[in-house]
Design a protein around this motif. Structure first.
Motif, PDB file in Angstrom:
ATOM      1  N   VAL A 246      40.975  97.275  69.444  1.00 52.66           N
ATOM      2  CA  VAL A 246      40.214  98.474  69.104  1.00 52.66           C
ATOM      3  C   VAL A 246      41.191  99.621  68.838  1.00 52.66           C
ATOM      4  N   LEU A 247      41.012 100.301  67.697  1.00 48.75           N
ATOM      5  CA  LEU A 247      41.828 101.465  67.361  1.00 48.75           C
ATOM      6  C   LEU A 247      41.325 102.657  68.159  1.00 48.75           C
ATOM      7  N   LYS A 248      42.186 103.183  69.036  1.00 49.32           N
ATOM      8  CA  LYS A 248      41.781 104.282  69.914  1.00 49.32           C
ATOM      9  C   LYS A 248      42.264 105.639  69.423  1.00 49.32           C
ATOM     10  N   ARG A 249      43.405 105.661  68.730  1.00 44.96           N
ATOM     11  CA  ARG A 249      44.029 106.942  68.404  1.00 44.96           C
ATOM     12  C   ARG A 249      44.811 106.832  67.098  1.00 44.96           C
ATOM     13  N   VAL A 250      44.705 107.851  66.268  1.00 47.18           N
ATOM     14  CA  VAL A 250      45.509 107.957  65.050  1.00 47.18           C
ATOM     15  C   VAL A 250      46.289 109.253  65.117  1.00 47.18           C
ATOM     16  N   GLU A 251      47.610 109.158  64.988  1.00 48.91           N
ATOM     17  CA  GLU A 251      48.470 110.348  64.941  1.00 48.91           C
ATOM     18  C   GLU A 251      48.932 110.524  63.503  1.00 48.91           C
ATOM     19  N   ASP A 252      48.410 111.547  62.844  1.00 47.73           N
ATOM     20  CA  ASP A 252      48.758 111.810  61.445  1.00 47.73           C
ATOM     21  C   ASP A 252      49.787 112.942  61.404  1.00 47.73           C
ATOM     22  N   TRP A 253      51.035 112.567  61.157  1.00 48.67           N
ATOM     23  CA  TRP A 253      52.134 113.535  61.113  1.00 48.67           C
ATOM     24  C   TRP A 253      52.487 113.931  59.680  1.00 48.67           C
ATOM     25  N   THR A 254      51.760 113.396  58.707  1.00 51.86           N
ATOM     26  CA  THR A 254      52.074 113.674  57.317  1.00 51.86           C
ATOM     27  C   THR A 254      51.966 115.162  57.033  1.00 51.86           C
ATOM     28  N   LEU A 255      53.013 115.703  56.429  1.00 52.47           N
ATOM     29  CA  LEU A 255      53.051 117.141  56.137  1.00 52.47           C
ATOM     30  C   LEU A 255      52.635 117.396  54.701  1.00 52.47           C
ATOM     31  N   GLY A 256      51.830 118.426  54.485  1.00 48.42           N
ATOM     32  CA  GLY A 256      51.371 118.747  53.141  1.00 48.42           C
ATOM     33  C   GLY A 256      50.037 118.095  52.873  1.00 48.42           C
ATOM     34  N   ASP A 257      49.924 117.466  51.699  1.00 48.81           N
ATOM     35  CA  ASP A 257      48.683 116.818  51.303  1.00 48.81           C
ATOM     36  C   ASP A 257      48.360 115.693  52.274  1.00 48.81           C
ATOM     37  N   PRO A 258      47.162 115.687  52.889  1.00 48.48           N
ATOM     38  CA  PRO A 258      46.835 114.641  53.855  1.00 48.48           C
ATOM     39  C   PRO A 258      46.713 113.259  53.225  1.00 48.48           C
ATOM     40  N   GLU A 259      46.508 113.208  51.904  1.00 50.62           N
ATOM     41  CA  GLU A 259      46.436 111.912  51.242  1.00 50.62           C
ATOM     42  C   GLU A 259      47.841 111.373  51.001  1.00 50.62           C
ATOM     43  N   LEU A 260      47.940 110.083  50.767  1.00 51.08           N
ATOM     44  CA  LEU A 260      49.230 109.458  50.502  1.00 51.08           C
ATOM     45  C   LEU A 260      49.812 110.028  49.209  1.00 51.08           C
ATOM     46  N   ILE A 261      51.025 110.566  49.274  1.00 48.06           N
ATOM     47  CA  ILE A 261      51.602 111.232  48.101  1.00 48.06           C
ATOM     48  C   ILE A 261      52.817 110.491  47.559  1.00 48.06           C
ATOM     49  N   THR A 262      53.081 109.288  48.088  1.00 46.16           N
ATOM     50  CA  THR A 262      54.226 108.529  47.582  1.00 46.16           C
ATOM     51  C   THR A 262      53.989 108.119  46.143  1.00 46.16           C
ATOM     52  N   ASN A 263      54.975 108.380  45.300  1.00 46.67           N
ATOM     53  CA  ASN A 263      54.897 107.986  43.901  1.00 46.67           C
ATOM     54  C   ASN A 263      56.301 107.648  43.436  1.00 46.67           C
ATOM     55  N   ALA A 264      56.527 106.364  43.183  1.00 52.14           N
ATOM     56  CA  ALA A 264      57.884 105.918  42.838  1.00 52.14           C
ATOM     57  C   ALA A 264      58.388 106.547  41.553  1.00 52.14           C
ATOM     58  N   GLY A 265      57.473 107.020  40.694  1.00 51.98           N
ATOM     59  CA  GLY A 265      57.891 107.587  39.425  1.00 51.98           C
ATOM     60  C   GLY A 265      58.206 109.065  39.488  1.00 51.98           C
ATOM     61  N   THR A 266      57.999 109.695  40.633  1.00 56.00           N
ATOM     62  CA  THR A 266      58.216 111.132  40.767  1.00 56.00           C
ATOM     63  C   THR A 266      59.598 111.413  41.346  1.00 56.00           C
ATOM     64  N   GLN A 267      60.325 112.318  40.705  1.00 54.21           N
ATOM     65  CA  GLN A 267      61.638 112.686  41.214  1.00 54.21           C
ATOM     66  C   GLN A 267      61.475 113.531  42.481  1.00 54.21           C
ATOM     67  N   PRO A 268      62.245 113.255  43.538  1.00 56.82           N
ATOM     68  CA  PRO A 268      62.115 114.027  44.774  1.00 56.82           C
ATOM     69  C   PRO A 268      62.523 115.476  44.574  1.00 56.82           C
ATOM     70  N   ASN A 269      61.834 116.373  45.255  1.00 60.98           N
ATOM     71  CA  ASN A 269      62.140 117.794  45.232  1.00 60.98           C
ATOM     72  C   ASN A 269      62.994 118.113  46.446  1.00 60.98           C
TER      73      ASN A 269
END
Length: 339
Positions: free
Chosen positions: A132-155
């Motif tokens: 049973v999933l009891k806890r989710v720790e979301d540490w993602t900073l900025g947009d809460p959705e997944l923002i990984t994009n291999a085609g985007t150059q890192p800033n």
């Protein structure tokens, strides 16, 4: 009697068959609603199967997020079944494409993080009749959705700010995600370094050497320090030390690369580092890294003392007590630019 016995036997066999088939159905039902008993395999099923995922979430579900304002603070929510997201974990088939790395923390915790630190979530399970999933720790900073994009150059600036925030959180918040926060900080520093940030190059090397984040290969640490040392006296000083120790800080031994160490130390002193000037003075005083020259040592100590180094000021007085002559004609850097 014989007929009664035969009927009883047939009834027993039928009951046994019914029990066996019922057990198979129950096992199949358990597999569908609980997944496998092996946790790693279960989490793969949990991420891939929406029915299993929704059936395996505790009510209420504890969701930990970060505040939007600075300084970052942890927020806790207790989510009912109607409040929780329809999808908590990206499908396993997307992990490689999105650069997601699963890390298993015994006994039943999974950290899912992006390879550049742009995504970081921790999933804490408990074993009851099912996982049973009891806890989710979301540490993602900025947009809460997944923002990984291999085609985007890192800033560089975005990666650097994210790295600094993760490092601060790792230093102040003791949770099951502390180690992951430092790993995400290192990933983010490397992201910024690859985008051209010299500050991030130095921060990545020092964080890796601190033991808080994963240890990079010595060749990679050396590369990061050499890049940062072009403009940072602190990085040049760290580079000098790294040339000497060859990453072995626990064993006392002669400097492994004295000429390169001396060059980096002189570069750091030339950029105005009081600590580097003081260390260069010690090198001239003792004959380590460079040829022994007490008068040059005094010149270096004097320059460091002029920049506010209390230790260097004591060294100036000590050499003066020993009778080392002071001369304005002998300059620390000009006299010792070439080791």
């Amino acid at each position: 009697m014989y007929t009664h016995f035969k009927f009883h036997s047939i009834f027993s066999l039928g009951a046994l068959l019914l029990y066996f088939l019922s057990g198979q159905a129950s096992a199949a039902q358990t597999e569908a609603t609980c997944g496998t008993g092996d946790f790693r395999t279960f989490f793969q099923q949990f991420a891939a199967n929406q029915v299993l995922q929704q059936a395996s979430i505790a009510t209420p579900l504890t969701l930990q997020t970060l505040s939007d304002d600075l300084p970052l603070k942890i927020k806790l929510q207790q989510l009912s079944a109607s409040q929780r997201p329809s999808t908590l974990v990206p499908h396993p088939e997307q992990w490689a494409k999105l650069g997601l790395i699963p890390e298993w923390v015994p006994p039943s915790t999974v950290v899912l993080r992006g390879h550049q630190g742009e995504y970081l979530r921790t999933f804490v399970f408990k074993r009851q009749s099912c996982w049973v999933l009891k806890r989710v720790e979301d540490w993602t900073l900025g947009d809460p959705e997944l923002i990984t994009n291999a085609g985007t150059q890192p800033n560089a600036q975005q990666c650097l700010r994210r790295a600094q925030a993760y490092e601060r959180l790792g230093s102040t918040e003791q949770t099951s995600s502390t180690q992951a926060l430092f790993a995400a900080a290192l990933d983010s520093y490397l992201c910024a370094a690859e985008a051209g940030s010299l500050e991030a190059s130095y921060a990545a090397a020092t964080l890796s050497l601190s033991g808080q984040a994963p240890r990079l290969q010595d060749s990679r640490i050396l590369e990061l320090l050499e890049i940062a040392a072009q403009k940072s006296p602190e990085a040049a000083l760290a580079l000098s030390d790294f040339y000497c120790t060859a990453s072995d800080y626990e064993t006392e031994h002669p400097c492994a690369n004295p000429q390169q160490a001396a060059q980096a130390l002189i570069a750091a002193a030339d950029m105005g580092s009081a600590d580097a000037l003081n260390q260069l003075g010690y090198a001239y005083e003792t004959g380590t890294l460079v040829e022994q020259a007490p008068s040059r040592a005094l010149a270096c100590y004097t320059s460091a003392a002029g920049k506010g180094s209390a230790r260097a000021e004591k060294n100036v007085k000590r050499l003066a007590t020993k009778g080392v002559p002071s001369s304005e004609q002998i300059k620390c850097i000009q006299a010792g630019r070439q080791p």
